[in-house]
Design an enzyme around this catalytic site. Sequence first.
Site, PDB file in Angstrom:
ATOM      1  N   CYS A 118      20.462  39.460  44.939  1.00  0.00           N
ATOM      2  CA  CYS A 118      20.644  40.515  44.029  1.00  0.00           C
ATOM      3  C   CYS A 118      19.872  40.824  43.022  1.00  0.00           C
ATOM      4  O   CYS A 118      19.809  41.764  42.133  1.00  0.00           O
ATOM      5  CB  CYS A 118      22.433  40.193  43.675  1.00  0.00           C
ATOM      6  SG  CYS A 118      23.296  39.984  44.956  1.00  0.00           S
ATOM      7  N   HIS A 264      23.483  44.629  37.546  1.00  0.00           N
ATOM      8  CA  HIS A 264      23.885  44.333  38.857  1.00  0.00           C
ATOM      9  C   HIS A 264      25.353  44.323  39.117  1.00  0.00           C
ATOM     10  O   HIS A 264      26.225  43.882  38.312  1.00  0.00           O
ATOM     11  CB  HIS A 264      23.357  42.751  39.309  1.00  0.00           C
ATOM     12  CG  HIS A 264      23.987  42.499  40.818  1.00  0.00           C
ATOM     13  ND1 HIS A 264      23.859  43.134  41.913  1.00  0.00           N
ATOM     14  CD2 HIS A 264      24.749  41.412  41.043  1.00  0.00           C
ATOM     15  CE1 HIS A 264      24.468  42.513  42.831  1.00  0.00           C
ATOM     16  NE2 HIS A 264      24.845  41.366  42.363  1.00  0.00           N
ATOM     17  N   ASN A 294      29.635  45.703  45.928  1.00  0.00           N
ATOM     18  CA  ASN A 294      28.164  45.028  45.494  1.00  0.00           C
ATOM     19  C   ASN A 294      27.066  45.106  46.733  1.00  0.00           C
ATOM     20  O   ASN A 294      27.511  44.845  47.957  1.00  0.00           O
ATOM     21  CB  ASN A 294      28.677  43.589  45.578  1.00  0.00           C
ATOM     22  CG  ASN A 294      27.322  42.553  45.271  1.00  0.00           C
ATOM     23  OD1 ASN A 294      26.144  43.071  45.302  1.00  0.00           O
ATOM     24  ND2 ASN A 294      27.674  41.138  45.022  1.00  0.00           N
TER      25      ASN A 294
HETATM   26  N1  ACO Z   1      42.779  39.500  49.058  1.00  0.00           N
HETATM   27  C1  ACO Z   1      43.947  38.793  48.724  1.00  0.00           C
HETATM   28  N2  ACO Z   1      43.850  37.534  48.160  1.00  0.00           N
HETATM   29  C2  ACO Z   1      42.617  36.747  48.550  1.00  0.00           C
HETATM   30  C3  ACO Z   1      41.638  37.505  48.577  1.00  0.00           C
HETATM   31  C4  ACO Z   1      41.421  39.050  49.144  1.00  0.00           C
HETATM   32  N3  ACO Z   1      40.594  39.726  49.474  1.00  0.00           N
HETATM   33  N4  ACO Z   1      40.543  36.681  48.718  1.00  0.00           N
HETATM   34  C5  ACO Z   1      40.932  35.603  47.949  1.00  0.00           C
HETATM   35  N5  ACO Z   1      42.319  35.802  47.820  1.00  0.00           N
HETATM   36  C6  ACO Z   1      43.195  34.704  47.302  1.00  0.00           C
HETATM   37  C7  ACO Z   1      42.914  33.412  47.477  1.00  0.00           C
HETATM   38  O1  ACO Z   1      43.194  32.890  49.013  1.00  0.00           O
HETATM   39  C8  ACO Z   1      43.571  32.519  46.530  1.00  0.00           C
HETATM   40  O2  ACO Z   1      44.783  32.538  46.972  1.00  0.00           O
HETATM   41  P1  ACO Z   1      45.650  31.143  46.666  1.00  0.00           P
HETATM   42  O3  ACO Z   1      45.714  31.013  45.251  1.00  0.00           O
HETATM   43  O4  ACO Z   1      46.924  31.192  47.365  1.00  0.00           O
HETATM   44  O5  ACO Z   1      44.789  29.944  47.248  1.00  0.00           O
HETATM   45  C9  ACO Z   1      43.634  33.576  45.450  1.00  0.00           C
HETATM   46  O6  ACO Z   1      43.399  34.583  46.007  1.00  0.00           O
HETATM   47  C10 ACO Z   1      42.526  33.383  44.333  1.00  0.00           C
HETATM   48  O7  ACO Z   1      41.248  33.081  45.061  1.00  0.00           O
HETATM   49  P2  ACO Z   1      40.139  32.803  44.212  1.00  0.00           P
HETATM   50  O8  ACO Z   1      38.765  32.696  44.981  1.00  0.00           O
HETATM   51  O9  ACO Z   1      40.240  31.979  43.203  1.00  0.00           O
HETATM   52  O10 ACO Z   1      39.936  34.230  43.274  1.00  0.00           O
HETATM   53  P3  ACO Z   1      38.792  34.521  42.177  1.00  0.00           P
HETATM   54  O11 ACO Z   1      39.790  34.830  40.907  1.00  0.00           O
HETATM   55  O12 ACO Z   1      38.007  33.370  41.902  1.00  0.00           O
HETATM   56  O13 ACO Z   1      38.062  35.753  42.660  1.00  0.00           O
HETATM   57  C11 ACO Z   1      36.024  36.487  43.369  1.00  0.00           C
HETATM   58  C12 ACO Z   1      37.211  35.472  43.723  1.00  0.00           C
HETATM   59  C13 ACO Z   1      36.189  37.775  43.449  1.00  0.00           C
HETATM   60  C14 ACO Z   1      35.163  36.196  44.627  1.00  0.00           C
HETATM   61  C15 ACO Z   1      35.420  35.839  42.043  1.00  0.00           C
HETATM   62  O14 ACO Z   1      35.049  34.279  42.385  1.00  0.00           O
HETATM   63  C16 ACO Z   1      33.977  36.348  42.124  1.00  0.00           C
HETATM   64  O15 ACO Z   1      33.667  37.551  41.782  1.00  0.00           O
HETATM   65  N6  ACO Z   1      32.674  35.509  42.305  1.00  0.00           N
HETATM   66  C17 ACO Z   1      31.295  35.922  42.061  1.00  0.00           C
HETATM   67  C18 ACO Z   1      30.920  36.690  42.828  1.00  0.00           C
HETATM   68  C19 ACO Z   1      29.434  37.149  42.694  1.00  0.00           C
HETATM   69  O16 ACO Z   1      29.231  37.593  41.739  1.00  0.00           O
HETATM   70  N7  ACO Z   1      28.441  36.917  43.624  1.00  0.00           N
HETATM   71  C20 ACO Z   1      27.171  37.002  42.976  1.00  0.00           C
HETATM   72  C21 ACO Z   1      26.256  38.177  43.841  1.00  0.00           C
HETATM   73  S1  ACO Z   1      26.444  38.014  45.513  1.00  0.00           S
HETATM   74  C22 ACO Z   1      24.749  37.816  45.990  1.00  0.00           C
HETATM   75  O17 ACO Z   1      24.164  37.426  45.450  1.00  0.00           O
HETATM   76  C23 ACO Z   1      24.753  37.961  47.480  1.00  0.00           C
END
Ligand code: ACO
Length: 337
Positions: A118, A264, A294
């Site tokens: 990214c 980004h 993204n």
């Molecule tokens: N829909 C519904 N529920 C979901 C989903 C979904 N799509 N995805 C996860 N959940 C649930 C999980 O199962 C979990 O449930 P549980 O508590 O019962 O176990 C709950 O939601 C919380 O999950 P987390 O993974 O802890 O959610 P978080 O608040 O951390 O958000 C996310 C996840 C959005 C991926 C976040 O961690 C994030 O944005 N990370 C950074 C991503 C990023 O910036 N990537 C960089 C670039 S990508 C690249 O370079 C290719």
Amino acid sequence: MAIEIVATGRYLPARRVTNDDLAKTMDTSDEWIRSHTGIGSRHIAADDEATSDLAYKAALDALKSLNPENPEAEAASLDLIVVATGSPDYYGFPSVACIIQDKLKAENAGAFDIQAACTGFVYALDAASSMLMNGDRKRALVVGADILTRITNWDDRATAVLFGDAAGAVILERTDAPSRGIGKRGLIRSILRAQGSGAQELKCARGGTRAPFKKGEVIDQPIHIYMNGRAVYNFAVKAFTDIMEQLLEAEGLTMNDIKKVVPHQANERIIQAAAKRMNIPEDKFFMNIERYANTSGATIPVALDEYARTGDLEKGDIIMMVGFGGGLTYGGCLVVW
Ligand code: ACO
């Protein structure tokens, strides 16, 4: 002498998929996706579209803004084509840059790809501008293009909802003109960083030379992205704020000097957290993640093109672009428009 962005362009595939569409086939909801990421919809490439098709159309869009009647003719003046992508048409070669060099009939242009996930577009801008500064080359096409939905694990709802497909492009030119704004113009500073120790947090584990698919193996998943979302989130907030602070300090600027940050677009919450840490109003950031999700290497050039076309950007304005992603990589740059 300076390296300026003289044109911008973008391409989004026609097919638009909303969160509600995804919720029909996946255990997710519009409410969860919006509240955790800020994403409302994404565009997904057609089955017969590869990354070079998106890159070519974004390049044509940028060339069209230089010469609406005959964009192809402008391609002949390109000395260099650099494409930032982590999802090329072919793993290995040929590069996406070579494929579009042929389509554009840019016979005089050298062409190569950069892989910095990214952050790729920020790396590519720096590489291309350095090459324009140090040679007899004058014009470069720099593209960020990705089809991450094709390497997404659609069985993993935590990553599948995050990505979309797109390409964005800029034309860079070595120019001689009076300085503007802070007595400079064009791409004035870029900082590129990496944190290879975090490489395993965001990766395509299979299909490369480390773990190739084997003869006779039954493949139940194509090459796909694995991400430790929480670890990447924490990295991203710190990387993002560090780069903004370092860019400002290096040029003796404050956030008040910056017209807009074009970040980004990985997750709206990352931007909100960084804004809060630095005490910056959220409207300092140009955001379009709600519509496109993204799109990896494409988010910054697509957002830049959209922002430039709002008419809000004037000659002499200073903008900042900041990226972070797989590698782990991060970086940013300052441009006097
Ligand atoms: N829909 C519904 N529920 C979901 C989903 C979904 N799509 N995805 C996860 N959940 C649930 C999980 O199962 C979990 O449930 P549980 O508590 O019962 O176990 C709950 O939601 C919380 O999950 P987390 O993974 O802890 O959610 P978080 O608040 O951390 O958000 C996310 C996840 C959005 C991926 C976040 O961690 C994030 O944005 N990370 C950074 C991503 C990023 O910036 N990537 C960089 C670039 S990508 C690249 O370079 C290719």
